[in-house]
Design a protein around this motif. Sequence first.
Motif, PDB file in Angstrom:
ATOM      1  N   UNK A  27       0.890  -1.380   0.162  1.00  0.00           N
ATOM      2  CA  UNK A  27      -0.061   0.055   0.134  1.00  0.00           C
ATOM      3  C   UNK A  27       0.819   1.304   0.017  1.00  0.00           C
ATOM      4  N   UNK A  28       0.139   2.468  -0.547  1.00  0.00           N
ATOM      5  CA  UNK A  28       1.000   3.781  -0.422  1.00  0.00           C
ATOM      6  C   UNK A  28       0.804   4.133   0.947  1.00  0.00           C
ATOM      7  N   UNK A  29      -0.035   4.100   1.431  1.00  0.00           N
ATOM      8  CA  UNK A  29      -0.432   4.549   2.732  1.00  0.00           C
ATOM      9  C   UNK A  29      -0.555   3.525   3.746  1.00  0.00           C
ATOM     10  N   UNK A  68     -15.071  -4.766  -4.791  1.00  0.00           N
ATOM     11  CA  UNK A  68     -16.193  -4.057  -5.163  1.00  0.00           C
ATOM     12  C   UNK A  68     -15.947  -2.530  -4.768  1.00  0.00           C
ATOM     13  N   UNK A  69     -16.503  -1.907  -5.753  1.00  0.00           N
ATOM     14  CA  UNK A  69     -16.643  -0.641  -5.382  1.00  0.00           C
ATOM     15  C   UNK A  69     -15.170   0.239  -5.100  1.00  0.00           C
ATOM     16  N   UNK A  70     -14.310  -0.259  -5.817  1.00  0.00           N
ATOM     17  CA  UNK A  70     -13.049   0.251  -5.626  1.00  0.00           C
ATOM     18  C   UNK A  70     -12.085  -0.099  -4.371  1.00  0.00           C
ATOM     19  N   UNK A  71     -12.558  -1.365  -3.862  1.00  0.00           N
ATOM     20  CA  UNK A  71     -11.804  -1.911  -2.442  1.00  0.00           C
ATOM     21  C   UNK A  71     -11.865  -3.124  -2.680  1.00  0.00           C
ATOM     22  N   UNK A  72     -10.548  -3.858  -2.140  1.00  0.00           N
ATOM     23  CA  UNK A  72     -10.361  -5.267  -2.234  1.00  0.00           C
ATOM     24  C   UNK A  72     -10.060  -5.626  -0.748  1.00  0.00           C
ATOM     25  N   UNK A  73     -10.908  -6.833  -0.786  1.00  0.00           N
ATOM     26  CA  UNK A  73     -10.995  -7.164   0.759  1.00  0.00           C
ATOM     27  C   UNK A  73     -10.189  -8.554   0.718  1.00  0.00           C
ATOM     28  N   UNK A 129      -9.430  -4.350   4.510  1.00  0.00           N
ATOM     29  CA  UNK A 129     -10.092  -3.782   3.102  1.00  0.00           C
ATOM     30  C   UNK A 129      -8.946  -2.580   2.646  1.00  0.00           C
ATOM     31  N   UNK A 130      -8.735  -2.817   1.422  1.00  0.00           N
ATOM     32  CA  UNK A 130      -7.886  -1.903   0.990  1.00  0.00           C
ATOM     33  C   UNK A 130      -8.317  -1.064  -0.178  1.00  0.00           C
ATOM     34  N   UNK A 170      -5.082   3.069  -3.063  1.00  0.00           N
ATOM     35  CA  UNK A 170      -4.117   3.045  -2.157  1.00  0.00           C
ATOM     36  C   UNK A 170      -3.086   1.857  -2.345  1.00  0.00           C
ATOM     37  N   UNK A 171      -3.243   1.020  -3.733  1.00  0.00           N
ATOM     38  CA  UNK A 171      -2.470   0.033  -3.879  1.00  0.00           C
ATOM     39  C   UNK A 171      -1.312   0.287  -4.633  1.00  0.00           C
ATOM     40  N   UNK A 172      -0.163   0.197  -4.187  1.00  0.00           N
ATOM     41  CA  UNK A 172       1.126   0.545  -4.764  1.00  0.00           C
ATOM     42  C   UNK A 172       1.525  -0.534  -5.812  1.00  0.00           C
TER      43      UNK A 172
END
Length: 154
Positions: A107-109, A125-130, A140-141, A145-147
């Motif tokens: 992650x970036x942050x 879903x909805x721009x989030x990976x669990x 949940x990321x 925020x995924x580098x």
Amino acid sequence: MADIQNKIKEIENLLGPVAEREKIEIVDVQYLKENGGWTLRIFIDKENGVNMDDCAQASRIFEVFLDESDILKDSYVLEISSPGIDRVLKSEKDFKRFNGYKIKVRAFDPINNQKNFLGEILSCENGKVKINDVTKGEVEIEMLNIKKANLNDN
């Protein structure tokens, strides 16, 4: 660095429709200065995986479009290959396709003081990976925020 990222985006925009027509997916594009020259490395995949013939055919087709486009001013070496077992995951489509697979995420942050995660994809879903992280459990990321995210077969 921004110039190279823009160049990569141009290449993806040019070759994306060509790849789609050929029923292949462009997984990742790298444009790097190596050994004093430029290398354009394109990783491709398709539903049942790719072989050497697929890579050779994609190379011939992509080369024509790249030469005609004049996107790359400097001479370069074009390399086409499969993404391998540590395939990069970039889009929501990628994460959904590999739901249930084990992945590594940077992650970036930080999320709860952690930037690196390893675990199975639970959903996307909805721009989030669990994922079910090996140390934190369910995390949940945000995709923004995924580098970097890769499949992990360990």
